[in-house]
Write an enzyme that holds these catalytic residues in place. Structure first.
Site, PDB file in Angstrom:
ATOM      1  N   HIS A 165     -12.846   3.527  -0.644  1.00  0.00           N
ATOM      2  CA  HIS A 165     -12.910   2.572   0.490  1.00  0.00           C
ATOM      3  C   HIS A 165     -13.630   1.283   0.078  1.00  0.00           C
ATOM      4  O   HIS A 165     -14.191   0.582   0.930  1.00  0.00           O
ATOM      5  CB  HIS A 165     -13.668   3.166   1.699  1.00  0.00           C
ATOM      6  CG  HIS A 165     -12.937   4.247   2.430  1.00  0.00           C
ATOM      7  ND1 HIS A 165     -13.598   5.314   2.995  1.00  0.00           N
ATOM      8  CD2 HIS A 165     -11.628   4.424   2.700  1.00  0.00           C
ATOM      9  CE1 HIS A 165     -12.721   6.113   3.584  1.00  0.00           C
ATOM     10  NE2 HIS A 165     -11.506   5.583   3.415  1.00  0.00           N
ATOM     11  N   GLY A 224     -10.997   3.110  12.269  1.00  0.00           N
ATOM     12  CA  GLY A 224     -10.462   3.445  13.602  1.00  0.00           C
ATOM     13  C   GLY A 224     -11.493   4.084  14.521  1.00  0.00           C
ATOM     14  O   GLY A 224     -11.595   3.732  15.704  1.00  0.00           O
ATOM     15  N   ILE A 225     -12.295   5.016  13.983  1.00  0.00           N
ATOM     16  CA  ILE A 225     -13.309   5.687  14.812  1.00  0.00           C
ATOM     17  C   ILE A 225     -14.528   4.775  15.006  1.00  0.00           C
ATOM     18  O   ILE A 225     -15.008   4.584  16.128  1.00  0.00           O
ATOM     19  CB  ILE A 225     -13.746   7.020  14.159  1.00  0.00           C
ATOM     20  CG1 ILE A 225     -12.550   7.982  14.060  1.00  0.00           C
ATOM     21  CG2 ILE A 225     -14.891   7.658  14.938  1.00  0.00           C
ATOM     22  CD1 ILE A 225     -12.825   9.255  13.259  1.00  0.00           C
ATOM     23  N   GLY A 226     -14.995   4.184  13.917  1.00  0.00           N
ATOM     24  CA  GLY A 226     -16.188   3.332  13.989  1.00  0.00           C
ATOM     25  C   GLY A 226     -15.992   2.140  14.910  1.00  0.00           C
ATOM     26  O   GLY A 226     -16.904   1.718  15.623  1.00  0.00           O
ATOM     27  N   GLU A 227     -14.768   1.595  14.924  1.00  0.00           N
ATOM     28  CA  GLU A 227     -14.503   0.409  15.739  1.00  0.00           C
ATOM     29  C   GLU A 227     -14.276   0.761  17.202  1.00  0.00           C
ATOM     30  O   GLU A 227     -14.537  -0.051  18.088  1.00  0.00           O
ATOM     31  CB  GLU A 227     -13.240  -0.318  15.215  1.00  0.00           C
ATOM     32  CG  GLU A 227     -13.443  -0.977  13.876  1.00  0.00           C
ATOM     33  CD  GLU A 227     -12.119  -1.332  13.199  1.00  0.00           C
ATOM     34  OE1 GLU A 227     -11.145  -1.634  13.899  1.00  0.00           O
ATOM     35  OE2 GLU A 227     -12.078  -1.284  11.950  1.00  0.00           O
ATOM     36  N   GLU A 245      -8.675  -4.408   5.193  1.00  0.00           N
ATOM     37  CA  GLU A 245      -8.484  -4.194   3.755  1.00  0.00           C
ATOM     38  C   GLU A 245      -7.314  -5.020   3.221  1.00  0.00           C
ATOM     39  O   GLU A 245      -7.352  -5.506   2.091  1.00  0.00           O
ATOM     40  CB  GLU A 245      -8.265  -2.698   3.488  1.00  0.00           C
ATOM     41  CG  GLU A 245      -9.532  -1.887   3.732  1.00  0.00           C
ATOM     42  CD  GLU A 245      -9.278  -0.418   4.015  1.00  0.00           C
ATOM     43  OE1 GLU A 245      -8.751  -0.110   5.118  1.00  0.00           O
ATOM     44  OE2 GLU A 245      -9.594   0.423   3.164  1.00  0.00           O
ATOM     45  N   ARG A 278     -10.615  16.698   6.108  1.00  0.00           N
ATOM     46  CA  ARG A 278     -11.386  17.061   4.905  1.00  0.00           C
ATOM     47  C   ARG A 278     -12.791  17.516   5.291  1.00  0.00           C
ATOM     48  O   ARG A 278     -13.390  16.953   6.207  1.00  0.00           O
ATOM     49  CB  ARG A 278     -11.501  15.853   3.963  1.00  0.00           C
ATOM     50  CG  ARG A 278     -10.228  15.576   3.187  1.00  0.00           C
ATOM     51  CD  ARG A 278     -10.353  14.291   2.391  1.00  0.00           C
ATOM     52  NE  ARG A 278      -9.474  13.278   2.923  1.00  0.00           N
ATOM     53  CZ  ARG A 278      -9.540  11.976   2.622  1.00  0.00           C
ATOM     54  NH1 ARG A 278     -10.448  11.538   1.795  1.00  0.00           N
ATOM     55  NH2 ARG A 278      -8.696  11.128   3.154  1.00  0.00           N
ATOM     56  N   ASP A 326      -7.488  14.030  15.321  1.00  0.00           N
ATOM     57  CA  ASP A 326      -7.499  12.705  15.942  1.00  0.00           C
ATOM     58  C   ASP A 326      -8.715  12.573  16.880  1.00  0.00           C
ATOM     59  O   ASP A 326      -8.827  13.303  17.867  1.00  0.00           O
ATOM     60  CB  ASP A 326      -6.197  12.534  16.733  1.00  0.00           C
ATOM     61  CG  ASP A 326      -6.053  11.145  17.279  1.00  0.00           C
ATOM     62  OD1 ASP A 326      -5.400  10.316  16.636  1.00  0.00           O
ATOM     63  OD2 ASP A 326      -6.622  10.879  18.367  1.00  0.00           O
ATOM     64  N   LEU A 360     -15.222   4.762   9.159  1.00  0.00           N
ATOM     65  CA  LEU A 360     -14.829   6.021   9.796  1.00  0.00           C
ATOM     66  C   LEU A 360     -13.389   5.944  10.270  1.00  0.00           C
ATOM     67  O   LEU A 360     -13.095   5.395  11.345  1.00  0.00           O
ATOM     68  CB  LEU A 360     -15.755   6.314  10.990  1.00  0.00           C
ATOM     69  CG  LEU A 360     -17.265   6.170  10.734  1.00  0.00           C
ATOM     70  CD1 LEU A 360     -18.054   6.346  12.023  1.00  0.00           C
ATOM     71  CD2 LEU A 360     -17.730   7.181   9.683  1.00  0.00           C
ATOM     72  N   GLY A 361     -12.472   6.422   9.442  1.00  0.00           N
ATOM     73  CA  GLY A 361     -11.055   6.488   9.837  1.00  0.00           C
ATOM     74  C   GLY A 361     -10.623   7.928   9.690  1.00  0.00           C
ATOM     75  O   GLY A 361     -11.394   8.842  10.001  1.00  0.00           O
ATOM     76  N   ARG A 407      -2.694  -2.128  -3.439  1.00  0.00           N
ATOM     77  CA  ARG A 407      -3.840  -1.244  -3.344  1.00  0.00           C
ATOM     78  C   ARG A 407      -3.663  -0.136  -4.384  1.00  0.00           C
ATOM     79  O   ARG A 407      -2.628   0.533  -4.415  1.00  0.00           O
ATOM     80  CB  ARG A 407      -3.904  -0.622  -1.959  1.00  0.00           C
ATOM     81  CG  ARG A 407      -5.007   0.384  -1.864  1.00  0.00           C
ATOM     82  CD  ARG A 407      -4.949   1.161  -0.579  1.00  0.00           C
ATOM     83  NE  ARG A 407      -6.055   2.111  -0.576  1.00  0.00           N
ATOM     84  CZ  ARG A 407      -5.986   3.299   0.018  1.00  0.00           C
ATOM     85  NH1 ARG A 407      -4.889   3.670   0.648  1.00  0.00           N
ATOM     86  NH2 ARG A 407      -7.011   4.109  -0.014  1.00  0.00           N
ATOM     87  N   ASN A 434       0.867  -1.186   0.000  1.00  0.00           N
ATOM     88  CA  ASN A 434       0.000   0.000   0.000  1.00  0.00           C
ATOM     89  C   ASN A 434       0.900   1.232   0.000  1.00  0.00           C
ATOM     90  O   ASN A 434       1.528   1.556   1.011  1.00  0.00           O
ATOM     91  CB  ASN A 434      -0.883  -0.041   1.250  1.00  0.00           C
ATOM     92  CG  ASN A 434      -1.849   1.127   1.320  1.00  0.00           C
ATOM     93  OD1 ASN A 434      -1.788   2.065   0.503  1.00  0.00           O
ATOM     94  ND2 ASN A 434      -2.729   1.093   2.291  1.00  0.00           N
TER      95      ASN A 434
HETATM   96  P1  ADP Z   1      -6.756   5.593   8.499  1.00  0.00           P
HETATM   97  O1  ADP Z   1      -7.916   6.118   7.724  1.00  0.00           O
HETATM   98  O2  ADP Z   1      -5.557   6.474   8.427  1.00  0.00           O
HETATM   99  O3  ADP Z   1      -6.482   4.099   8.280  1.00  0.00           O
HETATM  100  P2  ADP Z   1      -7.784   4.700  11.067  1.00  0.00           P
HETATM  101  O4  ADP Z   1      -8.839   3.819  10.482  1.00  0.00           O
HETATM  102  O5  ADP Z   1      -6.648   4.071  11.796  1.00  0.00           O
HETATM  103  O6  ADP Z   1      -7.219   5.743  10.018  1.00  0.00           O
HETATM  104  O7  ADP Z   1      -8.546   5.693  12.068  1.00  0.00           O
HETATM  105  C1  ADP Z   1      -7.888   6.726  12.732  1.00  0.00           C
HETATM  106  C2  ADP Z   1      -8.887   7.429  13.642  1.00  0.00           C
HETATM  107  O8  ADP Z   1      -9.401   6.489  14.593  1.00  0.00           O
HETATM  108  C3  ADP Z   1      -8.259   8.562  14.427  1.00  0.00           C
HETATM  109  O9  ADP Z   1      -9.116   9.691  14.427  1.00  0.00           O
HETATM  110  C4  ADP Z   1      -8.166   7.975  15.818  1.00  0.00           C
HETATM  111  O10 ADP Z   1      -8.191   8.947  16.833  1.00  0.00           O
HETATM  112  C5  ADP Z   1      -9.414   7.141  15.851  1.00  0.00           C
HETATM  113  N1  ADP Z   1      -9.372   6.217  16.989  1.00  0.00           N
HETATM  114  C6  ADP Z   1      -8.547   5.155  17.186  1.00  0.00           C
HETATM  115  N2  ADP Z   1      -8.768   4.622  18.424  1.00  0.00           N
HETATM  116  C7  ADP Z   1      -9.755   5.371  19.000  1.00  0.00           C
HETATM  117  C8  ADP Z   1     -10.425   5.343  20.260  1.00  0.00           C
HETATM  118  N3  ADP Z   1     -10.140   4.424  21.175  1.00  0.00           N
HETATM  119  N4  ADP Z   1     -11.388   6.280  20.488  1.00  0.00           N
HETATM  120  C9  ADP Z   1     -11.687   7.207  19.563  1.00  0.00           C
HETATM  121  N5  ADP Z   1     -11.084   7.291  18.366  1.00  0.00           N
HETATM  122  C10 ADP Z   1     -10.142   6.389  18.087  1.00  0.00           C
END
Ligand code: ADP
Length: 395
Positions: A175, A325-328, A380, A236, A277, A204-205, A86, A9
């Site tokens: 995505h 990252g956010i969704g999980e 992914e 963005r 973040d 949601l990343g 990718r 990637n």
């Molecule tokens: P990318 O799109 O670069 O792959 P990720 O899917 O890793 O990004 O998502 C990054 C986002 O996930 C960041 O905003 C980070 O703060 C958020 N995140 C990761 N862990 C947590 C958490 N425990 N609580 C809230 N947000 C989180």
């Protein structure tokens, strides 16, 4: 020595690698950052010691160093059995993953106008691995391909028709590998087949997009011609009034400045004035920082509006799915988003939402909820490895 599938990637100044065995077990992953700069840096995940890179290493040198580090640690033979890349934009040319040959390379170059920041650097990665492993079959997996099933009503903008015909202006969506994985994982968790499962998938990343998936196929998605459209993201803006361009031009702003503002200075970072973040924003909001709380509120409200909009594409809904990252990880974002959707029948279970890791079925919906709500970790890299394995027909 074991068979291995290398997943590549390439970002503008970074290179991420993942290595899988033929049974889809992840053997290792690695990242090189700040490539082509003075302080290029590389490491294998879980390994304290940095991998030595030449000064101002480029993608090719980083790839070589990381692959030989994998090899030194006995993680792979000197040559991978297949390589998956990718690639961000496949335009309308690529509806699925393909084996890479010179025609495919030409076609990826042909899509570079649509993704000038991504496709050229994806090609750098492809050229580097082709040079290093000339006998290994290589596969391109496109972020856009999964959305090629959108109907014209979902992919056309309300512009003069010639803009689509002559300039390829349309919604492409991104995505795709993550949304595709959600379609399959949600079906598995719900004990259904992907072809009979309809979901709304919220990835949601740092970048964020949402997709309506009907019977396993993408039927609408929030990102558009570029990954700037749709949801509020880390830096963005997402949706904006196109009249903004005229207005800002009249105030003396140049196109490049507007581009930078919308892509790099907006979203969560722009509203909060602090960070893109989400984890840090939640901490700041908890300590009473109002702009951070507002950034989270706008993020969740826009997302909730899009979840409602995506329902217009579906005749049944088997689950709303959160990933990325956010969704999980952010129970706050999930809770705040779903709180806007009670009228549509969505209801979250507070305890399951806070401790979703405890539940192997991924469910966080309350018994009152009209629809299941799931949290599913995205993968992914695994999708790319599977496609590489399938197309390279590994025995
Ligand atoms: P990318 O799109 O670069 O792959 P990720 O899917 O890793 O990004 O998502 C990054 C986002 O996930 C960041 O905003 C980070 O703060 C958020 N995140 C990761 N862990 C947590 C958490 N425990 N609580 C809230 N947000 C989180």
């Amino acid at each position: 020595m074991k068979q291995s599938i290398l997943v590549v990637n390439c970002g503008s100044s970074s290179l991420k690698l993942a290595l899988f065995d033929e049974n889809e077990n992840k053997l290792a992953s690695a990242i090189a950052e700040r490539l082509n700069g003075q302080d290029a840096f590389a490491r294998i995940d879980g390994d304290e010691q940095a991998v030595t890179l030449p000064a101002t290493a480029d993608h090719k040198q980083a790839l070589k160093a990381l692959v030989s580090a994998f090899s030194d640690r006995q993680l792979m033979s000197t040559t991978p059995t297949a390589i998956g890349h990718r690639v961000v934009h496949g335009g309308e040319t690529f509806r699925q993953a393909v084996l890479i040959d010179s025609d495919v390379i030409k076609a990826i170059k042909g899509c570079a106008d649509l993704a000038p920041l991504h496709n050229p650097v994806n090609l750098v990665g492809i050229e580097a691995t082709r040079e290093q492993f000339p006998d290994t079959e290589q596969v391109a997996v496109f972020d856009t391909a999964y959305h090629q099933t959108l109907a014209p009503r979902a992919y056309l903008y309300a512009l003069p028709e010639s803009y689509y015909r002559d300039l390829n202006v349309r919604r492409y969506g991104f995505h795709g590998t993550s949304h595709f994985f959600m379609a399959h994982e949600a079906a598995r968790l719900l004990e259904k087949t992907p072809a009979t499962t309809s979901i709304i998938s919220a990835h949601l990343g740092n970048g964020c997009s949402i997709t309506a998936i009907k019977d396993g196929l993408s039927v609408d998605t929030s990102m558009g011609l570029t990954p700037l459209e749709g949801l509020v993201m880390g830096t963005r803006s997402g949706d904006i009034d196109p009249g903004l361009f005229d207005y800002l031009r009249s105030r003396g702003m140049q196109q490049a400045e507007v581009h930078k503002m919308l892509n790099q200075k907006s979203g969560l970072l722009g509203i909060s004035g602090q960070t893109n973040d989400m984890r840090s924003l939640c901490e700041l909001a908890d300590h009473g920082h109002e702009p951070s709380a507002l950034a989270i509120e706008i993020f969740c409200f826009r997302l909730a509006k899009y979840i409602g909009a995506m329902m217009a594409s579906l005749s049944q809904l088997d689950a709303l799915v959160f990933t990325g990252g956010i969704g999980e990880n952010s129970h706050r974002v999930r809770k705040q988003t779903v709180s806007h959707l009670n009228l549509l029948g969505f209801d979250i279970n507070a305890d399951m939402n806070s401790h979703h890791g405890r539940y192997s079925d991924g469910r966080i919906d309350d018994t009152r909820s009209r629809f299941p709500i799931l949290v599913i970790p995205t993968n992914e890299e695994l999708v790319i490895a599977r496609e590489a394995k399938r197309l390279a027909s590994i025995a």
